[in-house]
Design an enzyme around this catalytic site. Structure first.
Site, mmCIF file in Angstrom:
data_model
loop_
_atom_site.group_PDB
_atom_site.id
_atom_site.type_symbol
_atom_site.label_atom_id
_atom_site.label_comp_id
_atom_site.label_asym_id
_atom_site.label_seq_id
_atom_site.Cartn_x
_atom_site.Cartn_y
_atom_site.Cartn_z
ATOM 1 N N ASN A 154 18.954 5.219 41.404
ATOM 2 C CA ASN A 154 18.722 3.763 41.408
ATOM 3 C C ASN A 154 19.216 3.069 40.148
ATOM 4 O O ASN A 154 19.723 1.948 40.202
ATOM 5 C CB ASN A 154 17.246 3.458 41.696
ATOM 6 C CG ASN A 154 16.310 4.116 40.709
ATOM 7 O OD1 ASN A 154 16.676 5.081 40.039
ATOM 8 N ND2 ASN A 154 15.100 3.610 40.616
ATOM 9 N N GLY A 230 12.481 10.851 39.471
ATOM 10 C CA GLY A 230 12.867 10.922 40.880
ATOM 11 C C GLY A 230 11.650 10.780 41.759
ATOM 12 O O GLY A 230 10.610 10.265 41.331
ATOM 13 N N THR A 232 8.314 11.610 44.107
ATOM 14 C CA THR A 232 7.092 12.363 43.810
ATOM 15 C C THR A 232 7.133 13.767 44.411
ATOM 16 O O THR A 232 6.716 14.735 43.769
ATOM 17 C CB THR A 232 5.858 11.566 44.293
ATOM 18 O OG1 THR A 232 5.761 10.400 43.468
ATOM 19 C CG2 THR A 232 4.567 12.355 44.167
ATOM 20 N N THR A 234 9.743 15.650 44.993
ATOM 21 C CA THR A 234 10.638 16.484 44.176
ATOM 22 C C THR A 234 9.951 16.829 42.860
ATOM 23 O O THR A 234 10.058 17.960 42.370
ATOM 24 C CB THR A 234 11.974 15.754 43.881
ATOM 25 O OG1 THR A 234 12.431 15.144 45.068
ATOM 26 C CG2 THR A 234 13.025 16.696 43.357
ATOM 27 N N GLU A 252 8.662 11.324 35.689
ATOM 28 C CA GLU A 252 8.515 9.899 35.989
ATOM 29 C C GLU A 252 8.822 9.758 37.472
ATOM 30 O O GLU A 252 9.966 9.913 37.887
ATOM 31 C CB GLU A 252 9.452 9.090 35.099
ATOM 32 C CG GLU A 252 8.983 7.668 34.919
ATOM 33 C CD GLU A 252 9.469 6.782 36.035
ATOM 34 O OE1 GLU A 252 8.665 6.516 36.963
ATOM 35 O OE2 GLU A 252 10.629 6.379 36.014
ATOM 36 N N CYS A 286 11.382 1.923 40.550
ATOM 37 C CA CYS A 286 10.026 2.495 40.665
ATOM 38 C C CYS A 286 8.957 1.507 40.233
ATOM 39 O O CYS A 286 7.796 1.652 40.601
ATOM 40 C CB CYS A 286 9.936 3.779 39.841
ATOM 41 S SG CYS A 286 10.513 3.556 38.161
ATOM 42 N N GLU A 464 7.359 8.527 28.146
ATOM 43 C CA GLU A 464 8.561 8.451 27.315
ATOM 44 C C GLU A 464 8.621 7.024 26.775
ATOM 45 O O GLU A 464 7.755 6.217 27.079
ATOM 46 C CB GLU A 464 9.806 8.848 28.126
ATOM 47 C CG GLU A 464 9.749 10.333 28.523
ATOM 48 C CD GLU A 464 11.011 10.867 29.200
ATOM 49 O OE1 GLU A 464 12.094 10.308 28.991
ATOM 50 O OE2 GLU A 464 10.901 11.848 29.956
HETATM 51 O O1 TXE Z 1 15.158 11.535 45.095
HETATM 52 P P1 TXE Z 1 15.053 12.990 44.509
HETATM 53 P P2 TXE Z 1 15.700 11.055 46.509
HETATM 54 C C1 TXE Z 1 11.713 7.987 45.364
HETATM 55 C C2 TXE Z 1 11.950 7.045 46.500
HETATM 56 C C3 TXE Z 1 12.914 7.782 47.355
HETATM 57 C C4 TXE Z 1 12.404 9.197 47.188
HETATM 58 C C5 TXE Z 1 13.425 10.260 47.450
HETATM 59 O O2 TXE Z 1 10.760 6.861 47.225
HETATM 60 O O3 TXE Z 1 12.865 7.372 48.681
HETATM 61 O O4 TXE Z 1 12.033 9.258 45.839
HETATM 62 O O5 TXE Z 1 14.639 9.925 46.813
HETATM 63 C C6 TXE Z 1 17.345 16.032 41.973
HETATM 64 N N1 TXE Z 1 14.888 20.510 41.671
HETATM 65 N N2 TXE Z 1 12.523 7.722 44.188
HETATM 66 O O6 TXE Z 1 15.585 12.093 47.556
HETATM 67 O O7 TXE Z 1 15.377 13.996 45.533
HETATM 68 C C7 TXE Z 1 18.340 15.192 42.724
HETATM 69 O O8 TXE Z 1 19.556 15.888 42.888
HETATM 70 C C8 TXE Z 1 15.470 19.790 40.713
HETATM 71 C C9 TXE Z 1 11.844 7.162 43.065
HETATM 72 O O9 TXE Z 1 17.035 10.537 46.268
HETATM 73 O O10 TXE Z 1 13.770 13.062 43.807
HETATM 74 C C10 TXE Z 1 18.427 13.964 41.825
HETATM 75 O O11 TXE Z 1 19.266 14.233 40.711
HETATM 76 N N3 TXE Z 1 16.098 18.624 40.946
HETATM 77 C C11 TXE Z 1 12.632 7.333 41.831
HETATM 78 C C12 TXE Z 1 16.982 13.792 41.345
HETATM 79 O O12 TXE Z 1 16.381 15.071 41.540
HETATM 80 C C13 TXE Z 1 16.110 18.158 42.202
HETATM 81 C C14 TXE Z 1 14.073 7.074 41.937
HETATM 82 C C15 TXE Z 1 16.169 12.753 42.114
HETATM 83 O O13 TXE Z 1 16.283 13.004 43.485
HETATM 84 C C16 TXE Z 1 15.509 18.877 43.264
HETATM 85 C C17 TXE Z 1 14.645 7.710 43.112
HETATM 86 C C18 TXE Z 1 14.868 20.103 42.955
HETATM 87 N N4 TXE Z 1 14.248 20.835 43.873
HETATM 88 C C19 TXE Z 1 13.859 7.962 44.195
HETATM 89 N N5 TXE Z 1 15.678 18.180 44.403
HETATM 90 C C20 TXE Z 1 12.050 6.673 40.613
HETATM 91 N N6 TXE Z 1 10.958 7.234 40.099
HETATM 92 O O14 TXE Z 1 12.582 5.712 40.084
HETATM 93 C C21 TXE Z 1 16.367 17.049 44.079
HETATM 94 N N7 TXE Z 1 16.644 17.035 42.752
#
Ligand code: TXE
Length: 484
Positions: A154, A230, A232, A234, A252, A286, A464
């Site tokens: 994002n 990322g 929750t 994940t 975060e 977020c 952070e």
């Molecule tokens: O995020 P992911 P996604 C929320 C939002 C969204 C949901 C899923 O609700 O719909 O999360 O989004 C890496 N081990 N936010 O699927 O998967 C991945 O490659 C280590 C809120 O796109 O969490 C990427 O670099 N890393 C959020 C990063 O994690 C892993 C912003 C985030 O991806 C992994 C984005 C693993 N097992 C989405 N799996 C915010 N807090 O601002 C994935 N990744």
């Protein structure tokens, strides 16, 4: 776009751009059009090993530089990024689908500022000395070692720079794993780092998805700390693989933040602020205020003005200077967001505006969704409590402060919030009772980089920002000297 015009991204390891040796690549798509314009390597554990090894080798030398020397490097990177300001904005807008004006004012600008800000903080660290009758204690902030920095789609460079600057500033070396959906500005950062001549191995970049690259990076025995932003779910996986190895972890995660509107607010400013909070970056921040709680006596007036302002937002081509709302990140994400609109209807909600995909002419292949406002839902419904992360806001009525507080706190998340009132005493009292990491009174996303950033409940672990970043990216060590 013809195959030969596609950009093929490379990893950056040990000070060199390294071509992907594997066969797996992923298309990088423009969210606004659905067109492929680049290919990102789907790197695997072997590449992660090389990057961690490069970081490990570079760490002792880098960690032995003085804080002032490291701060000078941060400033050099900031200067280099600043000279690419427009390129950052163009790449970020194309890669994420966000309006170019936002990519300039938010992403490009903060990415430069993050490096400058942490350079300043690192130079200004005060010695911490505690004297007793017979001894003197002092505190050393030592590097932790090798950091894994994992970031989402994002706010790609904004969030990556927020982690890289304090991490290397405190003497760690890092391996970055940006989102596979938005890899372009991480590549630009590596070009900046390379052109200023940062010592090899201090910053490494491995492209790839979560399973192939993210998970092995977190699990790597030579990685000492993990900073993750990322989703929750994940975050749960990251925490469960890092915890048994006692790695330092900062998470975060998601949010479902309330904007609480009291009857004595300034109506015009509040409507503008709450619309911005609900829909900035298509609601994909977020911190976005996606549930709006409005005091009963002004609810009808607020609803009318709010919907009017949302309908006035201009949605369309992200490269158009006047665009206020762009496209959602991906087809899958659009589907998830639309699923919540369907769910809202099942849960008894009324769509006041939006709810439909909207297709600006000539951008038919993109991930378009009209800004959507829903009323009539129970504040406990799934739509009102789960993170949607799109341009969807739910409106709720309340009669008393206690009721507003109960609604504000009835989600599993606790990241941010905003309170709108002309009675600052009431605003402060109410704000302090919200279960959240951050709250703004009569503002939203009014950032001071010195303050703690992070959430409670399922929104994450740790803080952070400012001195909290310096603390997370270091190990505090106490030395006690007994007087003779
Ligand atoms: O995020 P992911 P996604 C929320 C939002 C969204 C949901 C899923 O609700 O719909 O999360 O989004 C890496 N081990 N936010 O699927 O998967 C991945 O490659 C280590 C809120 O796109 O969490 C990427 O670099 N890393 C959020 C990063 O994690 C892993 C912003 C985030 O991806 C992994 C984005 C693993 N097992 C989405 N799996 C915010 N807090 O601002 C994935 N990744």
């Amino acid at each position: 776009m013809d195959e030969q015009d596609l950009v093929y991204l490379t990893n950056y390891i040990g000070g060199s751009f390294v071509e992907h040796s594997g066969r797996d690549w992923m298309d990088v798509l423009e969210p606004a059009t659905g067109r492929v314009y680049a290919k990102v390597p789907l790197s695997g554990p072997g590449t992660i090993d090389s990057a961690v090894e490069a970081a490990r080798e570079a760490q002792p030398g880098w960690g032995s530089l003085s804080p002032d020397d490291r701060a000078d490097w941060l400033d050099k990177i900031a200067d280099q990024l600043e000279s690419s300001y427009e390129e950052i904005a163009l790449l970020e807008s194309r890669d994420t689908g966000k309006p170019i004006s936002l990519a300039r004012s938010l992403d490009a600008s903060r990415s430069v500022t993050n490096f400058r800000f942490f350079a300043g903080m690192i130079r200004e660290q005060e010695p911490e000395i505690f004297d007793t009758d017979d001894s003197t204690n002092y505190v050393l902030y030592k590097p932790v070692g090798v950091g894994a920095l994992i970031t989402p789609w994002n706010l790609p460079l904004y969030l990556l720079s927020w982690k890289v600057a304090p991490a290397i500033g405190m003497g760690n070396t890092v391996v970055c794993k940006p989102s596979e959906l938005t890899p372009m500005t991480a590549d630009l950062l590596m070009r900046a780092v390379d052109s200023v001549g940062l010592p090899a191995g201090v910053i490494n970049l491995v492209h790839g998805d979560g399973i192939g690259a993210g998970a092995p990076l977190v699990e790597h025995p030579d990685v000492d700390l993990v900073s993750f932003t990322g989703g929750t779910s994940t975050g749960e996986k990251v925490a469960s693989s890092a915890a048994p190895m006692f790695k330092k972890v900062s998470l975060e995660l998601g949010g479902k933040n309330s904007s609480i509107v009291f009857a004595d607010c300034d109506m015009e400013d509040t409507v503008a602020g709450v619309v911005r909070s609900g829909f900035l970056n298509q609601g994909q921040v977020c911190l976005c205020g996606s549930r709006v709680l409005v005091e009963d006596s002004i609810y009808d007036e607020f609803e009318e003005k709010f919907v009017e302002s949302v309908e006035a937002l201009s949605i369309g081509d992200p490269s158009d200077e006047s665009t206020q709302l762009g496209a959602l990140i991906s087809k899958e994400h659009l589907q998830k967001v639309r699923g919540y609109v369907d769910l809202a209807l099942e849960e008894g909600g009324t769509i006041l505006t939006g709810g439909e995909p909207c297709l600006p002419s000539d951008l038919g292949g993109g991930n378009w969704m009209a800004p959507t406002v829903i009323s009539g839902l129970s504040p406990h419904s799934r739509c009102s409590t789960e993170e949607i992360f799109g341009p969807v806001v739910t409106l709720h009525r309340f009669e008393t402060d206690d009721e507003a507080l109960e609604i504000a706190n009835c989600t599993r998340y606790g990241l941010a919030g905003s309170v709108w009132t002309s009675n600052l005493e009431r605003g402060r009292r109410f704000s302090e009772s919200i279960e959240t990491g951050m709250v703004w009174i009569n503002a939203w996303l009014h950032r001071d980089l010195r303050v703690p950033f992070g959430g409670v409940k399922d929104s994450g672990v740790g803080r952070e920002g400012g001195k909290w970043s310096l603390g997370f990216f270091s190990e505090a060590m106490n030395v006690c000297v007994k007087h003779n």
